[in-house]
Design a protein around this motif. Structure first.
Motif, mmCIF file in Angstrom:
data_model
loop_
_atom_site.group_PDB
_atom_site.id
_atom_site.type_symbol
_atom_site.label_atom_id
_atom_site.label_comp_id
_atom_site.label_asym_id
_atom_site.label_seq_id
_atom_site.Cartn_x
_atom_site.Cartn_y
_atom_site.Cartn_z
ATOM 1 N N PRO A 286 42.299 43.153 35.076
ATOM 2 C CA PRO A 286 42.121 42.336 33.869
ATOM 3 C C PRO A 286 43.174 42.843 32.782
ATOM 4 O O PRO A 286 43.683 42.009 32.088
ATOM 5 N N PRO A 332 48.684 38.817 38.455
ATOM 6 C CA PRO A 332 48.447 40.320 38.668
ATOM 7 C C PRO A 332 48.758 41.160 39.899
ATOM 8 O O PRO A 332 49.702 42.217 39.563
ATOM 9 N N LEU A 333 48.161 40.548 40.798
ATOM 10 C CA LEU A 333 48.599 41.350 42.164
ATOM 11 C C LEU A 333 49.566 40.450 42.969
ATOM 12 O O LEU A 333 49.312 39.510 43.636
ATOM 13 N N ILE A 336 50.166 41.230 48.472
ATOM 14 C CA ILE A 336 49.092 41.873 48.933
ATOM 15 C C ILE A 336 49.109 41.973 50.475
ATOM 16 O O ILE A 336 49.244 40.804 51.046
ATOM 17 N N TYR A 361 50.565 38.436 51.921
ATOM 18 C CA TYR A 361 50.777 37.417 51.306
ATOM 19 C C TYR A 361 51.674 37.837 49.983
ATOM 20 O O TYR A 361 51.224 38.839 49.249
ATOM 21 N N HIS A 409 42.747 35.953 45.560
ATOM 22 C CA HIS A 409 42.444 36.006 47.062
ATOM 23 C C HIS A 409 41.508 34.319 47.425
ATOM 24 O O HIS A 409 41.845 33.539 46.769
ATOM 25 N N ALA A 414 37.112 36.198 48.537
ATOM 26 C CA ALA A 414 37.888 36.106 47.232
ATOM 27 C C ALA A 414 37.037 37.109 46.484
ATOM 28 O O ALA A 414 36.051 37.762 46.562
ATOM 29 N N CYS A 415 37.625 37.431 45.452
ATOM 30 C CA CYS A 415 37.558 38.410 44.364
ATOM 31 C C CYS A 415 36.074 37.930 43.689
ATOM 32 O O CYS A 415 35.718 36.796 43.317
ATOM 33 N N PHE A 420 33.881 37.409 35.435
ATOM 34 C CA PHE A 420 33.882 38.204 34.450
ATOM 35 C C PHE A 420 35.142 38.536 33.924
ATOM 36 O O PHE A 420 35.403 38.571 32.602
HETATM 37 C C1 HEM Z 1 42.519 39.212 36.513
HETATM 38 C C2 HEM Z 1 41.425 40.069 37.273
HETATM 39 C C3 HEM Z 1 41.590 40.082 38.600
HETATM 40 C C4 HEM Z 1 42.279 39.719 39.869
HETATM 41 C C5 HEM Z 1 43.754 38.976 39.276
HETATM 42 C C6 HEM Z 1 41.776 40.256 40.903
HETATM 43 C C7 HEM Z 1 42.305 39.673 42.210
HETATM 44 C C8 HEM Z 1 41.684 40.166 43.115
HETATM 45 C C9 HEM Z 1 42.061 40.070 44.577
HETATM 46 C C10 HEM Z 1 43.514 39.346 44.920
HETATM 47 C C11 HEM Z 1 41.247 40.394 45.625
HETATM 48 C C12 HEM Z 1 41.651 40.575 47.016
HETATM 49 C C13 HEM Z 1 42.056 42.001 47.054
HETATM 50 C C14 HEM Z 1 42.863 42.168 48.491
HETATM 51 O O1 HEM Z 1 42.742 41.783 49.502
HETATM 52 O O2 HEM Z 1 43.245 43.254 48.544
HETATM 53 C C15 HEM Z 1 40.208 40.747 44.945
HETATM 54 C C16 HEM Z 1 38.941 41.419 45.415
HETATM 55 C C17 HEM Z 1 37.706 41.972 44.786
HETATM 56 N N1 HEM Z 1 37.918 41.881 43.467
HETATM 57 FE FE1 HEM Z 1 38.970 41.248 41.944
HETATM 58 N N2 HEM Z 1 40.392 40.804 40.603
HETATM 59 C C18 HEM Z 1 40.347 40.907 39.129
HETATM 60 C C19 HEM Z 1 39.440 41.098 38.662
HETATM 61 C C20 HEM Z 1 38.267 41.966 39.176
HETATM 62 C C21 HEM Z 1 37.018 42.414 38.469
HETATM 63 C C22 HEM Z 1 36.935 42.505 36.748
HETATM 64 C C23 HEM Z 1 36.287 43.062 39.321
HETATM 65 C C24 HEM Z 1 35.125 44.035 38.962
HETATM 66 C C25 HEM Z 1 34.826 44.977 39.638
HETATM 67 C C26 HEM Z 1 36.887 42.842 40.491
HETATM 68 C C27 HEM Z 1 36.169 43.083 42.058
HETATM 69 C C28 HEM Z 1 36.687 42.644 43.204
HETATM 70 C C29 HEM Z 1 35.940 42.960 44.275
HETATM 71 C C30 HEM Z 1 34.653 43.694 44.454
HETATM 72 C C31 HEM Z 1 36.920 42.373 45.478
HETATM 73 C C32 HEM Z 1 36.469 42.402 46.813
HETATM 74 C C33 HEM Z 1 35.946 41.281 47.500
HETATM 75 C C34 HEM Z 1 35.537 41.323 48.837
HETATM 76 O O3 HEM Z 1 36.334 41.595 49.751
HETATM 77 O O4 HEM Z 1 34.331 41.080 49.275
HETATM 78 N N3 HEM Z 1 38.025 42.012 40.541
HETATM 79 N N4 HEM Z 1 40.356 40.739 43.467
#
Ligand code: HEM
Length: 468
Positions: A286, A332-333, A336, A361, A409, A414-415, A420
């Motif tokens: 964030p 942001p990412l 990956i 990707y 993702h 997915a995230c 939040f």
């Molecule tokens: C703008 C903010 C955010 C972006 C752009 C984002 C993006 C992503 C992306 C691209 C992934 C896949 C990552 C990968 O494969 O390596 C991911 C997974 C995840 N994100 Fe976020 N994220 C954000 C905010 C958050 C926040 C605030 C949390 C809270 C803790 C969070 C928790 C997670 C979790 C737990 C996963 C794993 C889901 C799974 O594989 O079951 N993310 N996020």
């Protein structure tokens, strides 16, 4: 002896310069040095992508790319990306703990809900998913008001300020208060212990040389051994914070992790790995999005004006369209690469990928793909997302389902923090723009980061109080 050494060195050099011979011939190769340009030239990621990667990737949808000490396949084409997201068992998640297990970075975040695959991932989901998907949103509003108070104190003589520190305090406070259930107090106090320690450990880990050549972490280099020690100290410090947190009648990330530790569902290491990743992903991502949004609103005064006009409208369609557009242009990412093929597989119609290959990707590339977004792909046009709240949420959902917008993702992995994260950025932007007019520091050079996560580099903003 000498000739054996020369042959050995030549083989190493060849393995860096050329992709393995069993890699697919049907897609192009990005020159090996491209991944190093960010660290050793003044080019930023947008320039590097446009000069060296875009044409090939937009034509073929995927390419061979050298990154983090190995050759990988990187994708931008949504149809190919969907195959990756859908076939979880063929393109299995394989994070840093497997890809570069010897690195300081892998030591920091370990095996966790984002990086794990299969049974381990399901276990971590059972423990922490609910705290991320159903956070306590209430503290966000209070933290955004505190943000204004702190900003007010920090503004002296209308001088531009580098805003990253204050934004990080805001996102840290939110992840602590809303998801983990731990009070970090970063909005109440400047230079808290936790904030200082996080910044320090991040500086140790994200050094360009070791990001590009993680195998160097295998060598007994004094500064890296020191980094390893500091990461271990941080992990133990943070794990103690999580363990001692109070559960105020509500299940939180920390209390769920604590229960799982106490009943032996998680080991001590798994407890810390997952606690750290929630804190890191939950505030860093964030933070990046907020930096990009501050840049966008400061650059385009008319965007600020339209967001202000929506004051009182809970649905805030225009602001939502600005956020969608920001996620598209500056995800942001940005890249990956953390899946590994578990068998020989054909991606699309003819990309033959051998078993054991890392596939990933390029989010930035998909967001700028002219075949998807048209010739205006490089222009900031929030209107492309529509006007009404219904139209905008339909287009956003459609873009995610089709993998045209993979910033969070997709599919099963997915995230979990999307809702939040979007809420905390919305609240802050709305609150701030009611009080301040933002503009870019005229001396700031418009650039994004040269490598790694995407955001404007060293952004400096001028804030002017709005007179009522
Ligand atoms: C703008 C903010 C955010 C972006 C752009 C984002 C993006 C992503 C992306 C691209 C992934 C896949 C990552 C990968 O494969 O390596 C991911 C997974 C995840 N994100 Fe976020 N994220 C954000 C905010 C958050 C926040 C605030 C949390 C809270 C803790 C969070 C928790 C997670 C979790 C737990 C996963 C794993 C889901 C799974 O594989 O079951 N993310 N996020």
């Amino acid at each position: 002896m000498i000739s054996a050494l020369i042959v050995g060195v030549l083989l190493i050099v060849k393995s860096i310069i050329l992709p393995p011979s069993n890699f697919p011939k049907s897609i192009p190769t990005i020159p090996f040095y491209v991944s190093f340009l960010g660290a050793y030239t003044s080019m930023d990621q947008e320039e590097i992508y446009n000069y060296y990667m875009r044409e090939k990737l937009e034509k073929y949808g995927a390419a061979k790319l050298y990154f983090a000490s190995r050759w990988n396949i990187v994708i931008i084409e949504p149809e190919l990306l969907l195959q990756l997201f859908k076939n979880e068992n063929i393109y299995a998640k394989s994070g840093n703990q497997e890809k570069i297990p010897y690195s300081v970075l892998a030591q920091y975040t370990g095996e966790n809900i984002i990086s794990a695959h299969g049974e381990k991932w399901r276990l971590y989901r059972r423990v922490v998913a609910s705290s991320v998907q159903f956070p306590n949103m209430e503290p966000i509003v209070e933290n955004s008001k505190r943000f204004l108070d702190v900003l007010h104190q920090e503004l002296i003589n209308n001088s531009p300020i580098e805003i990253i520190d204050l934004l990080q305090r805001y996102t840290l406070a939110n992840i602590g208060d809303s998801v983990l259930g731990v009070k970090f107090n970063t909005m109440e106090e400047k230079d808290t212990e936790i904030h200082k320690r996080i910044k320090h450990v991040k500086r140790q880990i994200f050094q360009p040389l070791y990001m590009n050549f993680p195998f160097l972490d295998k060598l007994p280099i004094a500064s890296r051994m020191e980094a390893r020690k500091e990461v271990a100290q941080f992990r133990s410090y943070f794990s103690n914070i999580l363990k001692t947190c109070q559960n105020f009648g509500r299940e939180t990330g920390a209390s769920r992790l604590r229960q799982a530790l106490d009943n032996n569902t998680l080991t001590e290491k798994e407890f810390t790995d997952n606690g750290i990743i929630l804190m890191v992903a939950g505030h860093e991502n964030p933070l990046l999005l907020l930096l990009s949004l501050f840049y966008i609103v400061a650059k385009y005064p008319e965007v600020q004006h339209k967001i202000r006009q929506e004051n009182g409208d809970n649905e805030a369609p225009y602001l939502n369209s600005v956020i969608c557009e920001c996620l598209r242009m500056l995800p942001p990412l940005g890249q990956i690469i953390n899946r590994r093929t578990t068998e020989n597989v054909i991606l699309g119609s003819n990309i033959r990928i051998p078993k054991g290959t890392y596939v990933g990707y390029n989010n930035f590339g998909t967001g700028r793909h002219r075949k998807i977004w048209g010739e205006s792909a490089d222009e900031f046009k929030p209107e492309r997302w529509g006007k009404t709240p219904q139209e905008i949420s339909r287009k956003y959902l459609e873009a995610k389902i089709k993998a045209n917008l993979p910033a969070f993702h997709g599919r099963k992995r997915a995230c979990l923090g999307e809702k939040f994260a979007l809420e905390e950025v919305r609240v802050l932007i709305q609150t701030l723009l009611q009080m301040y007019q933002l503009s870019l520091d005229p001396n700031w050079v418009e650039k994004i980061t040269p490598a790694g996560p995407i955001c404007p580099l060293g952004l400096k903003i001028k804030f002017k109080k709005i007179e009522f």
